[in-house]
Write an enzyme that holds these catalytic residues in place. Structure first.
Site, PDB file in Angstrom:
ATOM      1  N   GLY A 166       4.115 106.130  17.685  1.00  0.00           N
ATOM      2  CA  GLY A 166       5.094 106.730  16.763  1.00  0.00           C
ATOM      3  C   GLY A 166       4.699 108.042  16.115  1.00  0.00           C
ATOM      4  O   GLY A 166       4.131 108.930  16.752  1.00  0.00           O
TER       5      GLY A 166
ATOM      6  N   TYR B 104      10.018  96.175   1.771  1.00  0.00           N
ATOM      7  CA  TYR B 104       9.565  97.430   2.372  1.00  0.00           C
ATOM      8  C   TYR B 104       9.880  98.588   1.420  1.00  0.00           C
ATOM      9  O   TYR B 104       9.012  99.413   1.124  1.00  0.00           O
ATOM     10  CB  TYR B 104      10.263  97.651   3.710  1.00  0.00           C
TER      11      TYR B 104
ATOM     12  N   LEU C  93      -7.491 114.016   9.007  1.00  0.00           N
ATOM     13  CA  LEU C  93      -7.662 112.581   9.264  1.00  0.00           C
ATOM     14  C   LEU C  93      -6.289 111.936   9.170  1.00  0.00           C
ATOM     15  O   LEU C  93      -5.608 112.071   8.138  1.00  0.00           O
ATOM     16  CB  LEU C  93      -8.612 111.969   8.225  1.00  0.00           C
ATOM     17  N   ILE C  94      -5.868 111.266  10.237  1.00  0.00           N
ATOM     18  CA  ILE C  94      -4.519 110.660  10.280  1.00  0.00           C
ATOM     19  C   ILE C  94      -4.664 109.162  10.527  1.00  0.00           C
ATOM     20  O   ILE C  94      -5.423 108.757  11.433  1.00  0.00           O
ATOM     21  CB  ILE C  94      -3.657 111.286  11.400  1.00  0.00           C
TER      22      ILE C  94
HETATM   23  N1  LIG Z   1      10.508 105.024  12.051  1.00  0.00           N
HETATM   24  C1  LIG Z   1      11.200 105.283  10.957  1.00  0.00           C
HETATM   25  O1  LIG Z   1      12.458 105.294  10.955  1.00  0.00           O
HETATM   26  C2  LIG Z   1      10.486 105.595   9.693  1.00  0.00           C
HETATM   27  C3  LIG Z   1       9.110 105.366   9.514  1.00  0.00           C
HETATM   28  N2  LIG Z   1       8.534 105.683   8.303  1.00  0.00           N
HETATM   29  C4  LIG Z   1       7.102 105.510   8.084  1.00  0.00           C
HETATM   30  O2  LIG Z   1       6.415 106.262   9.058  1.00  0.00           O
HETATM   31  C5  LIG Z   1       5.106 105.715   9.249  1.00  0.00           C
HETATM   32  C6  LIG Z   1       4.842 105.567  10.736  1.00  0.00           C
HETATM   33  O3  LIG Z   1       5.765 104.633  11.263  1.00  0.00           O
HETATM   34  P1  LIG Z   1       6.346 104.780  12.782  1.00  0.00           P
HETATM   35  O4  LIG Z   1       5.518 105.765  13.533  1.00  0.00           O
HETATM   36  O5  LIG Z   1       7.804 104.970  12.680  1.00  0.00           O
HETATM   37  O6  LIG Z   1       6.096 103.315  13.333  1.00  0.00           O
HETATM   38  P2  LIG Z   1       4.986 102.718  14.326  1.00  0.00           P
HETATM   39  O7  LIG Z   1       5.087 101.241  14.170  1.00  0.00           O
HETATM   40  O8  LIG Z   1       5.111 103.356  15.665  1.00  0.00           O
HETATM   41  O9  LIG Z   1       3.579 103.221  13.707  1.00  0.00           O
HETATM   42  C7  LIG Z   1       2.979 102.553  12.641  1.00  0.00           C
HETATM   43  C8  LIG Z   1       1.487 102.775  12.807  1.00  0.00           C
HETATM   44  O10 LIG Z   1       0.816 102.190  11.695  1.00  0.00           O
HETATM   45  C9  LIG Z   1      -0.266 101.441  12.227  1.00  0.00           C
HETATM   46  N3  LIG Z   1      -0.744 100.419  11.305  1.00  0.00           N
HETATM   47  C10 LIG Z   1      -0.101  99.314  10.850  1.00  0.00           C
HETATM   48  N4  LIG Z   1      -0.919  98.614  10.032  1.00  0.00           N
HETATM   49  C11 LIG Z   1      -2.106  99.287   9.999  1.00  0.00           C
HETATM   50  C12 LIG Z   1      -3.358  99.075   9.347  1.00  0.00           C
HETATM   51  N5  LIG Z   1      -3.576  98.020   8.571  1.00  0.00           N
HETATM   52  N6  LIG Z   1      -4.366  99.975   9.544  1.00  0.00           N
HETATM   53  C13 LIG Z   1      -4.163 101.066  10.337  1.00  0.00           C
HETATM   54  N7  LIG Z   1      -3.013 101.329  10.986  1.00  0.00           N
HETATM   55  C14 LIG Z   1      -2.002 100.440  10.812  1.00  0.00           C
HETATM   56  C15 LIG Z   1       0.282 100.862  13.509  1.00  0.00           C
HETATM   57  O11 LIG Z   1      -0.797 100.374  14.295  1.00  0.00           O
HETATM   58  P3  LIG Z   1      -0.594  99.099  15.301  1.00  0.00           P
HETATM   59  O12 LIG Z   1      -0.196  99.719  16.600  1.00  0.00           O
HETATM   60  O13 LIG Z   1      -1.968  98.488  15.332  1.00  0.00           O
HETATM   61  O14 LIG Z   1       0.449  98.219  14.699  1.00  0.00           O
HETATM   62  C16 LIG Z   1       0.938 102.110  14.063  1.00  0.00           C
HETATM   63  O15 LIG Z   1      -0.022 102.953  14.661  1.00  0.00           O
HETATM   64  C17 LIG Z   1       5.106 104.372   8.486  1.00  0.00           C
HETATM   65  O16 LIG Z   1       4.434 104.560   7.244  1.00  0.00           O
HETATM   66  C18 LIG Z   1       6.598 104.097   8.234  1.00  0.00           C
HETATM   67  O17 LIG Z   1       6.777 103.347   7.041  1.00  0.00           O
HETATM   68  C19 LIG Z   1       9.263 106.202   7.249  1.00  0.00           C
HETATM   69  C20 LIG Z   1      10.611 106.426   7.406  1.00  0.00           C
HETATM   70  C21 LIG Z   1      11.297 106.166   8.624  1.00  0.00           C
HETATM   71  C1  LIG Z   2      21.860 107.456   6.807  1.00  0.00           C
HETATM   72  C2  LIG Z   2      22.675 106.511   5.969  1.00  0.00           C
HETATM   73  C3  LIG Z   2      22.620 105.142   6.126  1.00  0.00           C
HETATM   74  C4  LIG Z   2      21.660 104.505   7.042  1.00  0.00           C
HETATM   75  C5  LIG Z   2      20.357 104.695   6.846  1.00  0.00           C
HETATM   76  C6  LIG Z   2      19.321 104.121   7.677  1.00  0.00           C
HETATM   77  C7  LIG Z   2      19.651 103.286   8.871  1.00  0.00           C
HETATM   78  C8  LIG Z   2      18.050 104.373   7.285  1.00  0.00           C
HETATM   79  C9  LIG Z   2      16.869 103.856   7.947  1.00  0.00           C
HETATM   80  C10 LIG Z   2      15.687 104.196   7.377  1.00  0.00           C
HETATM   81  C11 LIG Z   2      14.409 103.713   7.848  1.00  0.00           C
HETATM   82  C12 LIG Z   2      14.279 103.002   9.133  1.00  0.00           C
HETATM   83  C13 LIG Z   2      13.342 103.939   7.039  1.00  0.00           C
HETATM   84  C14 LIG Z   2      12.029 103.477   7.327  1.00  0.00           C
HETATM   85  O1  LIG Z   2      11.116 103.729   6.514  1.00  0.00           O
HETATM   86  C15 LIG Z   2      23.492 104.213   5.337  1.00  0.00           C
HETATM   87  C16 LIG Z   2      22.597 103.395   4.393  1.00  0.00           C
HETATM   88  C17 LIG Z   2      24.203 103.288   6.332  1.00  0.00           C
HETATM   89  C18 LIG Z   2      24.577 104.931   4.519  1.00  0.00           C
HETATM   90  C19 LIG Z   2      24.108 106.210   3.918  1.00  0.00           C
HETATM   91  C20 LIG Z   2      23.618 107.177   5.000  1.00  0.00           C
END
Ligand SMILES: NC(=O)C1=CN([C@@H]2O[C@H](COP(=O)(O)OP(=O)(O)OC[C@H]3O[C@@H](n4cnc5c(N)ncnc54)[C@H](OP(=O)(O)O)[C@@H]3O)[C@@H](O)[C@H]2O)C=CC1
Ligand SMILES: CC1=C(/C=C/C(C)=C/C=C/C(C)=C/C=O)C(C)(C)CCC1
Length: 293
Positions: A17, A157, A10-11
């Site tokens: 994304g 966040y 279940l995802i």
């Molecule tokens: N992208 C990145 O750099 C990173 C992302 N993450 C984490 O990865 C996960 C996926 O994010 P990502 O795929 O990147 O981003 P997306 O925005 O593409 O995906 C997020 C998903 O979560 C859904 N969502 C939001 N709120 C709810 C809710 N209340 N109930 C059910 N579904 C919901 C969105 O649905 P809807 O389309 O309806 O908004 C969407 O399908 C998140 O937890 C994010 O925090 C972690 C690190 C890095």
């Molecule tokens: C790699 C890296 C950096 C940038 C990190 C970034 C841009 C992270 C984004 C993370 C996200 C989008 C998380 C969502 O959950 C810094 C801080 C410049 C310096 C240290 C090395």
């Protein structure tokens, strides 16, 4: 040899994304080891997933509505699962938020926690009793590198992901006997995440990642699910590992804060892409949009 019964996965958050990619990847598993229940809160967005799933749709992938912020929606989704049995739960749904805390209302902050933290808690509470009864199951939580180390202007966040990390760290000890919990801490991954963040906060850019990293990231999640004894944590960006280690190397926390300060404000050229995006969180002058894959 007994044929293995496919595991029900279940995802949450599969409309785009990482959730969409993991759902398709598992549903198209060559050995058909998974039956994926791909959920989303708005079924009007299911087209992208249906297209990506291809022939797996209706066979090893079904789509259900699920809003992780609603107790009734979670209950309704669980009732639609045959026997209510979930072998693997992937808590993926999540929302981002950037900006100076002065400009963010507490109400808005609660909205981030409602999805990123309480959404995960709701899903775990829904599947845990049955997993304990069966003494088997796997709960994967898509946390974030920002659940280990905050990044400037991502305060709320990061706090919501720290909450997830603390909750799972505590839970993992209790569940060790059948090793149920794993966390994946991705970031940054090239998905709509930044796009939505931008649309929402009218910013135009957040650092993307190279295709190799996105591929590696997807493997990282699938490997965590397939592993017999999965590691508790998997960071998908190895650059983070030494940085997170800094945090624990110096109990005062100064080493870690000063290092990030230098990375962000002194060695701009080294991290110019992330830097530009991060610096522009304040001045809003984003120039180039990093197009998602
Ligand atoms: N992208 C990145 O750099 C990173 C992302 N993450 C984490 O990865 C996960 C996926 O994010 P990502 O795929 O990147 O981003 P997306 O925005 O593409 O995906 C997020 C998903 O979560 C859904 N969502 C939001 N709120 C709810 C809710 N209340 N109930 C059910 N579904 C919901 C969105 O649905 P809807 O389309 O309806 O908004 C969407 O399908 C998140 O937890 C994010 O925090 C972690 C690190 C890095
Ligand atoms: C790699 C890296 C950096 C940038 C990190 C970034 C841009 C992270 C984004 C993370 C996200 C989008 C998380 C969502 O959950 C810094 C801080 C410049 C310096 C240290 C090395």
């Amino acid at each position: 040899m007994a044929t293995l019964v496919p595991r029900t996965v279940l995802i949450t958050g599969c409309s785009s994304g990482i959730g969409l990619a993991v759902a398709v990847r598992l549903a198209q598993d060559p050995q058909q080891r998974f039956h994926v229940i791909a959920t989303m809160r708005d079924l009007r967005k299911k087209e992208k997933l249906e297209e990506a799933a291809g022939p797996a749709l209706g066979k090893t992938l079904s789509i259900q509505r699920l809003d992780v912020c609603s107790d009734s929606s979670v209950a309704e989704c669980m009732e639609n699962i045959p026997g209510g049995r979930v072998d693997v739960l992937v808590n993926n749904a999540g929302v981002g938020h950037v900006g100076p805390v002065e400009s963010i209302s507490v109400e808005e902050m609660k909205r981030i926690f409602e999805t990123n933290f309480f959404g995960v808690v709701r899903m775990i509470k829904a599947v845990l009793p049955d997993m304990k009864r069966r003494q088997s199951g796997h709960i994967v939580v898509i946390s974030s590198v920002m659940g280990l180390q905050g990044i400037v202007f991502n305060d709320v966040y990061a706090a919501s992901k720290f909450a997830v990390e603390g909750f799972c760290e505590s839970l993992a000890v209790q569940l060790l006997q059948f090793n149920v919990v794993s966390m994946v801490e991705p970031g940054p991954v090239n998905t709509d995440f930044e796009l939505k963040l931008m649309e929402e906060v009218s910013r135009s850019e957040f650092p993307g990642t190279d295709p190799a990293t996105v591929r590696y990231f997807k493997d990282a999640i699938v490997n965590v699910i397939r592993a017999r004894r999965p590691a508790f944590r998997t960071q998908t960006n190895s650059l983070y590992t030494p940085l997170v280690a800094l945090k624990y190397a110096d109990p005062s926390g100064d080493l870690s804060v000063r290092t990030y300060y230098r990375l962000l404000f002194n060695y701009g050229t080294l991290f110019h892409l992330s830097m530009a995006a991060l610096r522009c969180l304040t001045c809003g002058c984003f120039r180039r949009r990093v197009t998602p894959l």
